[in-house]
Design an enzyme around this catalytic site. Structure first.
Site, PDB file in Angstrom:
ATOM      1  N   LYS A   9       0.831  -1.210   0.000  1.00 11.59           N
ATOM      2  CA  LYS A   9       0.000   0.000   0.000  1.00 11.59           C
ATOM      3  C   LYS A   9       0.868   1.264   0.000  1.00 11.59           C
ATOM      4  O   LYS A   9       2.074   1.204   0.282  1.00 11.59           O
ATOM      5  CB  LYS A   9      -0.940  -0.046   1.208  1.00 11.59           C
ATOM      6  CG  LYS A   9      -1.961  -1.193   1.152  1.00 11.59           C
ATOM      7  CD  LYS A   9      -2.954  -1.117   2.308  1.00 11.59           C
ATOM      8  CE  LYS A   9      -4.019  -2.199   2.189  1.00 11.59           C
ATOM      9  NZ  LYS A   9      -5.113  -2.005   3.173  1.00 11.59           N
ATOM     10  N   TYR A  49     -12.554  -2.883  -3.771  1.00 10.58           N
ATOM     11  CA  TYR A  49     -13.108  -2.826  -2.415  1.00 10.58           C
ATOM     12  C   TYR A  49     -14.635  -2.749  -2.432  1.00 10.58           C
ATOM     13  O   TYR A  49     -15.245  -2.176  -1.524  1.00 10.58           O
ATOM     14  CB  TYR A  49     -12.507  -1.641  -1.657  1.00 10.58           C
ATOM     15  CG  TYR A  49     -11.086  -1.884  -1.181  1.00 10.58           C
ATOM     16  CD1 TYR A  49     -10.721  -3.071  -0.542  1.00 10.58           C
ATOM     17  CD2 TYR A  49     -10.101  -0.913  -1.338  1.00 10.58           C
ATOM     18  CE1 TYR A  49      -9.424  -3.296  -0.099  1.00 10.58           C
ATOM     19  CE2 TYR A  49      -8.794  -1.124  -0.896  1.00 10.58           C
ATOM     20  CZ  TYR A  49      -8.472  -2.315  -0.278  1.00 10.58           C
ATOM     21  OH  TYR A  49      -7.190  -2.534   0.181  1.00 10.58           O
ATOM     22  N   PHE A  57     -15.989   4.361   6.209  1.00 17.58           N
ATOM     23  CA  PHE A  57     -14.590   4.690   5.904  1.00 17.58           C
ATOM     24  C   PHE A  57     -14.201   4.452   4.437  1.00 17.58           C
ATOM     25  O   PHE A  57     -13.046   4.584   4.068  1.00 17.58           O
ATOM     26  CB  PHE A  57     -13.636   3.887   6.814  1.00 17.58           C
ATOM     27  CG  PHE A  57     -13.816   2.387   6.731  1.00 17.58           C
ATOM     28  CD1 PHE A  57     -13.263   1.643   5.694  1.00 17.58           C
ATOM     29  CD2 PHE A  57     -14.544   1.713   7.707  1.00 17.58           C
ATOM     30  CE1 PHE A  57     -13.425   0.275   5.604  1.00 17.58           C
ATOM     31  CE2 PHE A  57     -14.724   0.328   7.630  1.00 17.58           C
ATOM     32  CZ  PHE A  57     -14.155  -0.381   6.574  1.00 17.58           C
ATOM     33  N   ARG A  85      -1.620 -14.572   3.797  1.00 17.36           N
ATOM     34  CA  ARG A  85      -2.657 -13.960   4.646  1.00 17.36           C
ATOM     35  C   ARG A  85      -2.228 -13.981   6.115  1.00 17.36           C
ATOM     36  O   ARG A  85      -2.358 -12.991   6.829  1.00 17.36           O
ATOM     37  CB  ARG A  85      -3.938 -14.763   4.434  1.00 17.36           C
ATOM     38  CG  ARG A  85      -5.168 -14.195   5.068  1.00 17.36           C
ATOM     39  CD  ARG A  85      -5.843 -13.203   4.175  1.00 17.36           C
ATOM     40  NE  ARG A  85      -6.980 -12.619   4.859  1.00 17.36           N
ATOM     41  CZ  ARG A  85      -7.465 -11.427   4.608  1.00 17.36           C
ATOM     42  NH1 ARG A  85      -6.927 -10.660   3.681  1.00 17.36           N
ATOM     43  NH2 ARG A  85      -8.496 -10.954   5.270  1.00 17.36           N
ATOM     44  N   THR A  91      -6.526  -7.475  10.100  1.00 15.59           N
ATOM     45  CA  THR A  91      -6.838  -6.231   9.390  1.00 15.59           C
ATOM     46  C   THR A  91      -6.599  -5.021  10.294  1.00 15.59           C
ATOM     47  O   THR A  91      -5.946  -4.051   9.897  1.00 15.59           O
ATOM     48  CB  THR A  91      -8.321  -6.236   8.947  1.00 15.59           C
ATOM     49  OG1 THR A  91      -8.562  -7.412   8.175  1.00 15.59           O
ATOM     50  CG2 THR A  91      -8.664  -4.996   8.150  1.00 15.59           C
ATOM     51  N   ARG A 102       1.638  -6.585   9.572  1.00 16.35           N
ATOM     52  CA  ARG A 102       0.852  -5.501  10.176  1.00 16.35           C
ATOM     53  C   ARG A 102       1.207  -5.332  11.647  1.00 16.35           C
ATOM     54  O   ARG A 102       1.277  -4.208  12.154  1.00 16.35           O
ATOM     55  CB  ARG A 102      -0.637  -5.792   9.984  1.00 16.35           C
ATOM     56  CG  ARG A 102      -1.079  -5.619   8.529  1.00 16.35           C
ATOM     57  CD  ARG A 102      -2.438  -6.242   8.277  1.00 16.35           C
ATOM     58  NE  ARG A 102      -2.990  -5.875   6.979  1.00 16.35           N
ATOM     59  CZ  ARG A 102      -4.090  -6.408   6.469  1.00 16.35           C
ATOM     60  NH1 ARG A 102      -4.740  -7.350   7.140  1.00 16.35           N
ATOM     61  NH2 ARG A 102      -4.529  -6.029   5.285  1.00 16.35           N
ATOM     62  N   ASN A 112      -2.610  -0.188   6.909  1.00 17.22           N
ATOM     63  CA  ASN A 112      -2.088  -1.455   7.450  1.00 17.22           C
ATOM     64  C   ASN A 112      -1.126  -2.167   6.476  1.00 17.22           C
ATOM     65  O   ASN A 112      -1.032  -3.383   6.450  1.00 17.22           O
ATOM     66  CB  ASN A 112      -3.255  -2.361   7.873  1.00 17.22           C
ATOM     67  CG  ASN A 112      -4.219  -2.624   6.730  1.00 17.22           C
ATOM     68  OD1 ASN A 112      -3.970  -2.235   5.588  1.00 17.22           O
ATOM     69  ND2 ASN A 112      -5.319  -3.297   7.018  1.00 17.22           N
ATOM     70  N   HIS A 115      -2.246  -5.322   1.285  1.00 18.40           N
ATOM     71  CA  HIS A 115      -3.449  -6.077   0.944  1.00 18.40           C
ATOM     72  C   HIS A 115      -3.004  -7.484   0.596  1.00 18.40           C
ATOM     73  O   HIS A 115      -1.997  -7.671  -0.106  1.00 18.40           O
ATOM     74  CB  HIS A 115      -4.162  -5.473  -0.272  1.00 18.40           C
ATOM     75  CG  HIS A 115      -5.166  -6.424  -0.867  1.00 18.40           C
ATOM     76  ND1 HIS A 115      -6.444  -6.530  -0.370  1.00 18.40           N
ATOM     77  CD2 HIS A 115      -5.060  -7.350  -1.856  1.00 18.40           C
ATOM     78  CE1 HIS A 115      -7.083  -7.470  -1.049  1.00 18.40           C
ATOM     79  NE2 HIS A 115      -6.270  -7.988  -1.956  1.00 18.40           N
ATOM     80  N   GLU A 126      -8.663 -11.362  -8.233  1.00 18.11           N
ATOM     81  CA  GLU A 126      -7.852 -10.148  -8.023  1.00 18.11           C
ATOM     82  C   GLU A 126      -6.627 -10.131  -8.940  1.00 18.11           C
ATOM     83  O   GLU A 126      -6.242  -9.072  -9.447  1.00 18.11           O
ATOM     84  CB  GLU A 126      -7.421 -10.061  -6.559  1.00 18.11           C
ATOM     85  CG  GLU A 126      -8.600  -9.788  -5.630  1.00 18.11           C
ATOM     86  CD  GLU A 126      -8.215  -9.784  -4.159  1.00 18.11           C
ATOM     87  OE1 GLU A 126      -7.063 -10.140  -3.822  1.00 18.11           O
ATOM     88  OE2 GLU A 126      -9.084  -9.427  -3.343  1.00 18.11           O
TER      89      GLU A 126
END
Ligand code: IDP
Ligand code: MG
Length: 153
Positions: A9, A49, A57, A85, A91, A102, A112, A115, A126
């Site tokens: 990110k 998303y 948010f 993951r 999250t 994270r 965080n 993704h 994805e």
């Protein structure tokens, strides 16, 4: 072997954590098979998303994801979706266990760091969203016999 999407990110890039995060996946034994740096758009994030579009948010999340470029990576390996993951952690990063990405580099629910695809089915969707066939590099993995049992390759 499974393939999964990781997005580093904007905060990961701006904070100079790209190398640290990529290094973790490399050291775990995952294989990098595609990677590119892109500026995400509002339209791309509406799709990516979509499951969060009713959340209060949502716009903040999209703004955060457009605040700088991101780095898209496809990692390949045995059980790669769940392995990646689990390496990312919870999250809500304030609750993420130390030792996870994270849990080591963030405290925010929004900012965080990474993704990661949450299932094999979503990983396929994805990856198709962000990569075309010619983005993938096919190259030998001479250490696979030292990383995997025969039935894991
Ligand atoms: P994930 O990234 O762990 O799969 P998702 O529920 O799919 O989590 O949410 C996608 C992204 O939306 C999160 O990574 C985070 O950036 C953001 N997000 C999720 N929940 C919250 C929240 O409660 N507040 C702010 N941002 C959130
Ligand atoms: Mg998710």
């Amino acid at each position: 072997m499974e393939r999964t999407l990781v997005i580093l990110k904007p905060g990961c890039l701006q904070r100079g954590l790209v190398g640290e995060v990529i290094s973790r996946f490399e050291k775990r034994g995952l294989k990098l098979v595609a990677m590119k740096m892109v500026q995400l758009t509002d339209e791309m994030l509406d799709v990516h998303y979509a499951h969060l579009k009713e959340k209060p948010f949502f716009q903040w999340l999209k703004d955060g994801m457009m605040a700088a470029p991101v780095i898209l990576c496809c990692w390949e390996g045995y059980s790669a979706v769940q392995v990646v993951r689990d390496m990312a952690g919870a999250t809500r990063a304030s609750k993420a266990v130390p030792g996870t990405i994270r849990g080591d580099y963030s405290v925010s629910a929004q900012e965080n760091i990474v993704h990661t695809s949450d299932s094999l089915e979503n990983a396929e969707i994805e990856l198709k969203r962000f990569f075309v066939d010619s983005d993938y590099c096919d190259y030998p993995s001479p250490l696979n016999q030292y990383k995997y049992a025969p039935d894991e390759m």
